[in-house]
Design a protein around this motif. Structure first.
Motif, PDB file in Angstrom:
ATOM      1  N   LEU A  44       0.827  -1.209   0.000  1.00 55.77           N
ATOM      2  CA  LEU A  44       0.000   0.000   0.000  1.00 55.77           C
ATOM      3  C   LEU A  44       0.859   1.255   0.000  1.00 55.77           C
ATOM      4  O   LEU A  44       0.626   2.182  -0.786  1.00 55.77           O
ATOM      5  N   PHE A  45       1.874   1.307   0.851  1.00 56.45           N
ATOM      6  CA  PHE A  45       2.755   2.473   0.893  1.00 56.45           C
ATOM      7  C   PHE A  45       3.580   2.593  -0.383  1.00 56.45           C
ATOM      8  O   PHE A  45       3.868   3.701  -0.842  1.00 56.45           O
ATOM      9  N   LEU A  46       3.967   1.466  -0.980  1.00 58.42           N
ATOM     10  CA  LEU A  46       4.709   1.508  -2.236  1.00 58.42           C
ATOM     11  C   LEU A  46       3.853   2.120  -3.334  1.00 58.42           C
ATOM     12  O   LEU A  46       4.329   2.971  -4.098  1.00 58.42           O
ATOM     13  N   HIS A  47       2.594   1.732  -3.415  1.00 64.74           N
ATOM     14  CA  HIS A  47       1.701   2.317  -4.410  1.00 64.74           C
ATOM     15  C   HIS A  47       1.521   3.813  -4.182  1.00 64.74           C
ATOM     16  O   HIS A  47       1.462   4.594  -5.137  1.00 64.74           O
ATOM     17  N   ASP A  48       1.441   4.215  -2.931  1.00 61.21           N
ATOM     18  CA  ASP A  48       1.273   5.630  -2.614  1.00 61.21           C
ATOM     19  C   ASP A  48       2.496   6.435  -3.042  1.00 61.21           C
ATOM     20  O   ASP A  48       2.363   7.513  -3.621  1.00 61.21           O
ATOM     21  N   THR A  49       3.694   5.911  -2.786  1.00 63.05           N
ATOM     22  CA  THR A  49       4.901   6.651  -3.180  1.00 63.05           C
ATOM     23  C   THR A  49       5.029   6.711  -4.696  1.00 63.05           C
ATOM     24  O   THR A  49       5.473   7.719  -5.233  1.00 63.05           O
ATOM     25  N   GLN A  50       4.630   5.638  -5.395  1.00 60.66           N
ATOM     26  CA  GLN A  50       4.683   5.664  -6.861  1.00 60.66           C
ATOM     27  C   GLN A  50       3.694   6.686  -7.420  1.00 60.66           C
ATOM     28  O   GLN A  50       4.003   7.387  -8.389  1.00 60.66           O
ATOM     29  N   GLU A  51       2.526   6.779  -6.813  1.00 60.05           N
ATOM     30  CA  GLU A  51       1.532   7.754  -7.270  1.00 60.05           C
ATOM     31  C   GLU A  51       2.033   9.178  -7.041  1.00 60.05           C
ATOM     32  O   GLU A  51       1.885  10.033  -7.906  1.00 60.05           O
ATOM     33  N   GLN A  52       2.627   9.418  -5.874  1.00 56.02           N
ATOM     34  CA  GLN A  52       3.163  10.757  -5.589  1.00 56.02           C
ATOM     35  C   GLN A  52       4.286  11.108  -6.556  1.00 56.02           C
ATOM     36  O   GLN A  52       4.398  12.250  -7.007  1.00 56.02           O
ATOM     37  N   ALA A  53       5.143  10.139  -6.886  1.00 59.17           N
ATOM     38  CA  ALA A  53       6.233  10.386  -7.834  1.00 59.17           C
ATOM     39  C   ALA A  53       5.679  10.691  -9.219  1.00 59.17           C
ATOM     40  O   ALA A  53       6.193  11.578  -9.920  1.00 59.17           O
ATOM     41  N   ALA A  54       4.641  10.000  -9.629  1.00 53.40           N
ATOM     42  CA  ALA A  54       4.034  10.257 -10.939  1.00 53.40           C
ATOM     43  C   ALA A  54       3.420  11.648 -10.989  1.00 53.40           C
ATOM     44  O   ALA A  54       3.534  12.355 -12.000  1.00 53.40           O
ATOM     45  N   THR A  56       4.418  14.245  -9.214  1.00 58.17           N
ATOM     46  CA  THR A  56       5.521  15.179  -9.210  1.00 58.17           C
ATOM     47  C   THR A  56       6.117  15.312 -10.611  1.00 58.17           C
ATOM     48  O   THR A  56       6.403  16.423 -11.087  1.00 58.17           O
ATOM     49  N   VAL A  57       6.329  14.203 -11.292  1.00 56.88           N
ATOM     50  CA  VAL A  57       6.878  14.228 -12.652  1.00 56.88           C
ATOM     51  C   VAL A  57       5.908  14.939 -13.596  1.00 56.88           C
ATOM     52  O   VAL A  57       6.314  15.742 -14.430  1.00 56.88           O
ATOM     53  N   LYS A  58       4.628  14.666 -13.443  1.00 60.29           N
ATOM     54  CA  LYS A  58       3.621  15.292 -14.290  1.00 60.29           C
ATOM     55  C   LYS A  58       3.617  16.810 -14.084  1.00 60.29           C
ATOM     56  O   LYS A  58       3.499  17.579 -15.038  1.00 60.29           O
ATOM     57  N   ASP A  59       3.760  17.249 -12.817  1.00 62.99           N
ATOM     58  CA  ASP A  59       3.788  18.688 -12.525  1.00 62.99           C
ATOM     59  C   ASP A  59       5.044  19.346 -13.113  1.00 62.99           C
ATOM     60  O   ASP A  59       4.987  20.482 -13.589  1.00 62.99           O
ATOM     61  N   LYS A  60       6.164  18.648 -13.089  1.00 63.41           N
ATOM     62  CA  LYS A  60       7.401  19.213 -13.624  1.00 63.41           C
ATOM     63  C   LYS A  60       7.348  19.345 -15.142  1.00 63.41           C
ATOM     64  O   LYS A  60       7.930  20.247 -15.710  1.00 63.41           O
ATOM     65  N   LEU A  61       6.651  18.404 -15.794  1.00 57.86           N
ATOM     66  CA  LEU A  61       6.546  18.458 -17.255  1.00 57.86           C
ATOM     67  C   LEU A  61       5.565  19.516 -17.718  1.00 57.86           C
ATOM     68  O   LEU A  61       5.639  19.970 -18.864  1.00 57.86           O
ATOM     69  N   SER A  62       4.669  19.921 -16.868  1.00 55.13           N
ATOM     70  CA  SER A  62       3.663  20.916 -17.263  1.00 55.13           C
ATOM     71  C   SER A  62       4.203  22.327 -17.262  1.00 55.13           C
ATOM     72  O   SER A  62       5.117  22.753 -16.758  1.00 55.13           O
TER      73      SER A  62
END
Length: 62
Positions: A44-54, A56-62
């Motif tokens: 569960l925590f692994l999925h949460d960290t992957q979602e947060q990383a995605a 963050t990457v999406k915000d940086k690309l925008s």
């Protein structure tokens, strides 16, 4: 959970051997459930960290 050994074997099992089998089986099942619970929390925590990383990457690309 009843503790028949401490209650003069008023409940099943009525022998020392059966009580020890009952106790050891319950202990093994408890350890198994604990490890399954910890494993599911880790996933569960692994999925949460992957979602947060995605995000963050999406915000940086925008």
């Amino acid at each position: 959970m009843s503790w028949p050994f401490w209650r003069n074997f008023e409940y099943w099992p009525e022998s020392h051997l059966a009580w020890w089998i009952y106790f050891i089986t319950g202990f093994v099942l408890a350890v198994y459930v604990f490890y399954v619970f910890i494993g599911s929390l880790r996933i569960l925590f692994l999925h949460d960290t992957q979602e947060q990383a995605a995000i963050t990457v999406k915000d940086k690309l925008s």
